[in-house]
Design an enzyme around this catalytic site. Structure first.
Site, PDB file in Angstrom:
ATOM      1  N   HIS A  57       4.133  -8.869 -10.404  1.00 31.54           N
ATOM      2  CA  HIS A  57       2.679  -8.991 -10.493  1.00 31.54           C
ATOM      3  C   HIS A  57       2.072  -7.618 -10.746  1.00 31.54           C
ATOM      4  O   HIS A  57       2.414  -6.661 -10.058  1.00 31.54           O
ATOM      5  CB  HIS A  57       2.119  -9.574  -9.197  1.00 31.54           C
TER       6      HIS A  57
ATOM      7  N   GLY B 232       0.756  -1.251   0.000  1.00 32.70           N
ATOM      8  CA  GLY B 232       0.000   0.000   0.000  1.00 32.70           C
ATOM      9  C   GLY B 232       0.784   1.298   0.000  1.00 32.70           C
ATOM     10  O   GLY B 232       0.227   2.343   0.325  1.00 32.70           O
TER      11      GLY B 232
ATOM     12  N   HIS C 130      -8.068 -12.570 -11.794  1.00 29.45           N
ATOM     13  CA  HIS C 130      -7.173 -11.689 -11.041  1.00 29.45           C
ATOM     14  C   HIS C 130      -6.232 -10.916 -11.967  1.00 29.45           C
ATOM     15  O   HIS C 130      -6.515  -9.774 -12.293  1.00 29.45           O
ATOM     16  CB  HIS C 130      -6.417 -12.561 -10.017  1.00 29.45           C
TER      17      HIS C 130
ATOM     18  N   ASP D 251       8.438 -15.079 -30.044  1.00 37.86           N
ATOM     19  CA  ASP D 251       9.776 -14.632 -29.640  1.00 37.86           C
ATOM     20  C   ASP D 251      10.002 -14.865 -28.149  1.00 37.86           C
ATOM     21  O   ASP D 251      11.142 -14.946 -27.696  1.00 37.86           O
ATOM     22  CB  ASP D 251       9.949 -13.125 -29.911  1.00 37.86           C
TER      23      ASP D 251
ATOM     24  N   SER E 102       4.077  -6.620   0.797  1.00 36.31           N
ATOM     25  CA  SER E 102       2.936  -6.740  -0.117  1.00 36.31           C
ATOM     26  C   SER E 102       2.012  -7.898   0.282  1.00 36.31           C
ATOM     27  O   SER E 102       2.478  -8.940   0.743  1.00 36.31           O
ATOM     28  CB  SER E 102       3.478  -6.999  -1.526  1.00 36.31           C
TER      29      SER E 102
ATOM     30  N   TYR F 206      19.883 -14.343 -32.300  1.00 37.35           N
ATOM     31  CA  TYR F 206      19.366 -12.974 -32.149  1.00 37.35           C
ATOM     32  C   TYR F 206      20.362 -12.085 -31.407  1.00 37.35           C
ATOM     33  O   TYR F 206      21.040 -12.539 -30.492  1.00 37.35           O
ATOM     34  CB  TYR F 206      18.038 -13.014 -31.387  1.00 37.35           C
TER      35      TYR F 206
ATOM     36  N   HIS G   5      -1.714  -5.491 -12.489  1.00 37.16           N
ATOM     37  CA  HIS G   5      -3.082  -5.630 -12.986  1.00 37.16           C
ATOM     38  C   HIS G   5      -3.177  -4.899 -14.318  1.00 37.16           C
ATOM     39  O   HIS G   5      -4.157  -4.193 -14.585  1.00 37.16           O
ATOM     40  CB  HIS G   5      -4.096  -5.055 -11.993  1.00 37.16           C
TER      41      HIS G   5
HETATM   42 ZN   LIG Z   1      -3.195  -8.548  -7.628  1.00 40.12          ZN
END
Ligand SMILES: [Zn+2]
Length: 234
Positions: free
Chosen positions: A96, A47, A170, A121, A75, A228, A98
């Site tokens: 992670h 937060g 999620h 790729d 977290s 590459y 959103h």
């Molecule tokens: Zn989340």
């Protein structure tokens, strides 16, 4: 108190990359960086807005998510990161977010089909989506169960062959050798998710990429004979 200074800085830098890449808003998202030798990882505190985040705010926890160093609460996804580090023995970072397009696929509960070479790729498979968690898992050890669902979604493939998964309802989790690479994979996943969505809008039922093209693109970046980029200086 400086035992984990480098690790915290690595985690902080990777976290600070998320807003600039357009992957997070407000306090969403989290990245962690692992020190496997010491069996600890540094993760964003819960937060805290990105613009207020300092390297010293990173929380260092052990593989069971117990705080080893830090003043703030880690977290809320920390236990999910810990499960991934315990199962994916070759990774050094987890990310992670959103981000909208990847999350839209996750909310739809759909794996992202391999439709083009940008996807190939990065991985030679559809991007998996976990099965939705049952009520008992949601009411129980939710973060741990989320991690276990991610591990299960690989269906026996290695964490090197697939470095990105959608958690149903999620959002995306990605990983890599380092926290920086985990963030890179989140950026790529968002791009692949957006392209796949647009492709299926333009042409519903667009076919998957042919095997020859998948192999060509994946192997030139990841195979034993990868070509590459520039040759390393001897
Ligand atoms: Zn989340």
């Amino acid at each position: 108190m400086n035992r984990f200074r480098e690790l915290k800085r690595e985690a902080w830098e990777a976290n600070m990359d998320l807003p600039g890449q357009g992957l997070v808003r407000y306090t969403f998202g989290n990245v962690s960086a692992l020190d496997r030798g010491r069996a600890v990882f540094a993760i964003k505190p819960s937060g805290v807005p990105y613009k207020a985040l300092k390297p010293s705010d990173m929380v260092v926890v052990d593989m069971e998510s117990r705080i080893v160093e830090g003043r703030l609460r880690p977290s809320s996804d920390t236990r999910t990161h810990a499960v991934m580090y315990r199962h994916f023995l070759e990774i050094g970072g987890v990310c992670h977010t959103h981000s909208a397009c990847a999350t839209a696929w996750a909310q739809a509960g759909r794996p992202i089909p391999l439709l083009g070479t940008t996807h190939a790729d990065h991985l030679a498979f559809d991007i998996p989506c976990t099965s939705p968690l049952g009520d008992n898992a949601v009411k129980g050890d939710y973060e741990e169960e989320t991690g276990l669902a991610i591990v299960k979604a690989l269906k026996g493939l290695s964490c090197r062959e697939i470095e990105m998964v959608l958690v149903a309802c999620h959002g995306p989790f990605t990983w890599g050798d380092t926290a920086e690479k985990a963030v890179y994979n989140s950026v790529m996943l968002e791009e692949i998710a957006r392209m796949a969505w647009m492709t299926l809008q333009i042409r519903p039922g667009a076919p998957r990429l042919r095997r020859a093209l998948i192999d060509r693109h994946y192997l030139r970046k990841h195979g034993r004979d990868a070509t590459y980029g520039q040759e390393k200086k001897k």
